[in-house]
Design a protein around this motif. Structure first.
Motif, short mmCIF file in Angstrom:
data_model
loop_
_atom_site.label_atom_id
_atom_site.label_comp_id
_atom_site.label_asym_id
_atom_site.label_seq_id
_atom_site.Cartn_x
_atom_site.Cartn_y
_atom_site.Cartn_z
N THR A 157 0.83 -1.21 0.00
CA THR A 157 0.00 0.00 0.00
C THR A 157 0.87 1.25 0.00
O THR A 157 0.59 2.22 -0.74
CB THR A 157 -0.93 0.01 1.22
N MET A 158 1.93 1.25 0.81
CA MET A 158 2.83 2.39 0.86
C MET A 158 3.53 2.62 -0.47
O MET A 158 3.74 3.76 -0.89
CB MET A 158 3.87 2.18 1.96
N ILE A 159 3.90 1.54 -1.14
CA ILE A 159 4.54 1.67 -2.46
C ILE A 159 3.58 2.37 -3.42
O ILE A 159 3.96 3.30 -4.15
CB ILE A 159 4.93 0.28 -3.00
N GLY A 160 2.34 1.92 -3.43
CA GLY A 160 1.35 2.55 -4.31
C GLY A 160 1.13 4.02 -3.97
O GLY A 160 1.05 4.88 -4.86
N LEU A 161 1.04 4.34 -2.67
CA LEU A 161 0.83 5.72 -2.26
C LEU A 161 2.01 6.60 -2.64
O LEU A 161 1.84 7.80 -2.92
CB LEU A 161 0.59 5.78 -0.75
N ALA A 162 3.21 6.03 -2.62
CA ALA A 162 4.39 6.80 -3.02
C ALA A 162 4.39 7.10 -4.51
O ALA A 162 5.00 8.08 -4.95
CB ALA A 162 5.67 6.03 -2.65
N VAL A 383 -1.75 -0.91 -7.56
CA VAL A 383 -0.78 -1.31 -6.53
C VAL A 383 -1.38 -1.04 -5.14
O VAL A 383 -1.31 -1.88 -4.24
CB VAL A 383 0.55 -0.55 -6.69
N VAL A 384 -1.98 0.14 -4.97
CA VAL A 384 -2.63 0.46 -3.70
C VAL A 384 -3.74 -0.54 -3.42
O VAL A 384 -3.88 -1.05 -2.30
CB VAL A 384 -3.19 1.90 -3.72
N ALA A 385 -4.55 -0.81 -4.44
CA ALA A 385 -5.67 -1.74 -4.27
C ALA A 385 -5.18 -3.13 -3.89
O ALA A 385 -5.80 -3.83 -3.07
CB ALA A 385 -6.50 -1.80 -5.55
N SER A 386 -4.05 -3.56 -4.46
CA SER A 386 -3.49 -4.87 -4.12
C SER A 386 -3.07 -4.91 -2.66
O SER A 386 -3.27 -5.91 -1.97
CB SER A 386 -2.28 -5.17 -5.01
N GLY A 387 -2.47 -3.81 -2.18
CA GLY A 387 -2.08 -3.74 -0.78
C GLY A 387 -3.29 -3.81 0.15
O GLY A 387 -3.28 -4.52 1.16
N ILE A 388 -4.34 -3.10 -0.22
CA ILE A 388 -5.56 -3.12 0.59
C ILE A 388 -6.18 -4.52 0.58
O ILE A 388 -6.70 -5.00 1.59
CB ILE A 388 -6.56 -2.07 0.08
N SER A 389 -6.10 -5.18 -0.57
CA SER A 389 -6.61 -6.55 -0.66
C SER A 389 -5.85 -7.47 0.30
O SER A 389 -6.44 -8.33 0.97
CB SER A 389 -6.48 -7.07 -2.09
N MET A 390 -4.52 -7.30 0.37
CA MET A 390 -3.73 -8.09 1.32
C MET A 390 -4.15 -7.79 2.76
O MET A 390 -4.24 -8.68 3.60
CB MET A 390 -2.24 -7.78 1.15
N LEU A 391 -4.40 -6.52 3.03
CA LEU A 391 -4.78 -6.12 4.39
C LEU A 391 -6.14 -6.67 4.78
O LEU A 391 -6.45 -6.77 5.97
CB LEU A 391 -4.77 -4.59 4.51
N SER A 392 -6.96 -7.02 3.80
CA SER A 392 -8.27 -7.57 4.11
C SER A 392 -8.16 -8.94 4.78
O SER A 392 -9.12 -9.42 5.40
CB SER A 392 -9.13 -7.68 2.85
#
Length: 487
Positions: A157-162, A383-392
């Motif tokens: 998620t941080m990578i995507g936000l960057a 990329v952000v969405a993938s991170g959020i998916s992992m966090l789910s």
């Protein structure tokens, strides 16, 4: 749906099966089309951060072409390592390798404004980080406990936000236009090109089927490219000049930019190798589960990790970027049902051929920055969405909420504060040594380290303690009512 005309169900689940060439070649090209834009984008971003001129008459033009060329060539080489294998290196699975987005926030501070001079330290980090990544193959199964979805989801998620800021800057006209105060920056003409790409990409992704849906971003950029010519953002003469100024064939040059072993670069690349290795483990598991209906073996996971690292180290020697498995191709295998590694080998050969022909890079370089912006907005958002998916997948106990909150606050806070300060102005890390300042500037490494350490040292019992009221009436347990007064 699986097409039984290209093989029996048993054959399609076999990585060693090779469909007929009239089927295998289109399937291999399909894999390349699915990852092509994502693969070359990091080279363009790093070149832009280094301050390379993008015009065909710029003295940096050959260097930009070379970086694009190496991205294509060594994506193909790394993919061959995965499909053909060399000893223990490679998983013997249809894994498509490509340039990793994860390392971009590490590379940008290393090269920012330094031109070609900043590349030596970066590629030194790529080589050492790649060797370290390969070593992780010997222990990857034993260190996964330190990288649960809470950590990996936060980092992705941080990578995507960057990166999302880069997409907006590109769509508005590019960093050079912004830095020079050009009136064209943020103009309707610039945004219109990006919006055309976005509209076509979304339309194809949700309303088309087959190849058009799979290659939605690529087709969107091609349509945006045509629009840019029609709208006057790009001239046919510029395309012709770029084609003519690029060679028809060129071999890679070892240590073209020299090599420098910077402590900050080495630490940054080695730490991010952990994240990349875990991503590869997930992709290997996704391929075996989606394509063959089974779990990945230890040999396949270790071999894939070896190939990730070896491919990255070789690429760094010749001026290529870190490679990792590409998740979009995992989904493509699950969709087509074709598990053949030899299909992906055909795609790898196609990438290598493109990497040996600089004219391909010459054409890619002519894509207007605004058009590329429309594409990367989608890619970085995913990329952000993938991170959020992992966090789910995280059990959001009080303990895990605290870990996430502290790591995100410090990591994202540093990212927003340090990277958005004007050159020469004071920033939050100005009193740190150069190495720590560079590592902290991305925000990703501090966030990852904090999350890993807290996850290892905070007692699990914290998750079972009674919840306390926090701002907004939030509680640490799902399904519980906050005990404090609700507003």
């Amino acid at each position: 749906m699986t097409d039984t005309r290209i093989g029996t169900p048993e054959q399609l689940r076999d990585p060693n099966f090779t469909p007929a060439l009239q089927t295998a070649i289109p399937l291999g090209i399909q894999h390349v089309l699915a990852m092509f834009v994502s693969n070359v984008t990091p080279a363009i971003i790093v070149a832009g951060a280094a301050g390379f001129g993008f015009g065909s008459n710029s003295p940096d033009f050959p260097e930009l072409l070379y970086l694009i060329q190496m991205s294509l060539l060594f994506a193909g080489v790394a993919t061959l390592l995965q499909t053909i294998t060399v000893g223990p290196v490679g998983a013997a699975l249809p894994i498509v390798q490509g340039t990793s987005f994860a390392f971009i926030p590490i590379m940008i501070p290393l090269v920012a404004g330094k031109g070609v001079d900043g590349l030596a330290a970066m590629f030194g980090g790529v080589v050492v980080g790649g060797l370290f990544h390969a070593l992780l193959g010997t222990v990857i199964g034993r260190i996964r406990f330190a990288l649960p979805p809470l950590v990996t989801g936060l980092v992705v998620t941080m990578i995507g936000l960057a990166l999302v800021k880069v997409g907006i800057e590109y769509a508005a006209g590019g960093v050079p236009a912004k830095a020079s105060g050009a009136e064209s920056y943020g103009s309707w003409l610039s945004w219109s090109a990006a919006l055309v790409v976005l509209a076509v990409t979304l339309g194809l992704k949700f309303f088309a089927r087959g190849m058009l849906s799979i290659s939605a971003v690529l087709v969107g950029i091609l349509v945006g490219y045509a629009y840019a010519i029609f709208a006057g953002l790009l001239s046919v003469d510029a395309i012709t000049a770029s084609w003519q100024n690029a060679a028809a064939f060129s071999l890679p040059q070892p240590f073209r930019y020299g090599i420098e072993f910077s402590v900050a670069s080495i630490i940054g690349f080695c730490l991010m190798a952990f994240v990349s290795a875990v991503e590869t483990v997930g992709d290997v598991s996704g391929i075996t589960k989606g394509g063959a209906g089974r779990e990945a073996t230890d040999r396949e996971i270790a071999g894939a990790t070896y190939a990730d690292g070896v491919g990255t180290a070789i690429a760094g020697i010749f001026g290529g970027f870190p490679n990792t498995s590409f998740s979009q191709n995992v989904g493509l295998i699950a969709m087509t049902g074709v598990m053949s590694r030899h299909v992906v080998t055909i795609g790898a050969i196609f990438l290598i051929v493109c990497g040996l022909v600089p004219k391909v890079g010459g054409v890619i370089r002519t894509v207007p920055i605004e058009v590329l912006g429309g594409g990367v907005i989608v890619m970085f958002g995913m990329v952000v969405a993938s991170g959020i998916s992992m966090l789910s997948d995280v059990d959001w106990t009080r303990r895990n909420m605290v870990i996430f909150a502290v790591a995100l606050s410090i990591g994202l806070g540093l990212q927003l504060e340090v990277l958005n300060v004007a050159p020469g102005a004071p920033n939050a890390l100005q009193h740190l040594p150069d190495t720590l300042r560079i590592l902290g500037a991305s925000g990703i490494l501090p966030a990852a380290l904090i999350a890993i350490v807290l996850n290892l040292v905070l007692p699990e019992e914290l998750a079972e303690e009674s919840t306390e009221e926090v701002s907004g009436g939030m509680a640490g347990h799902r399904g519980e009512e906050p005990r404090g007064e609700r507003v």
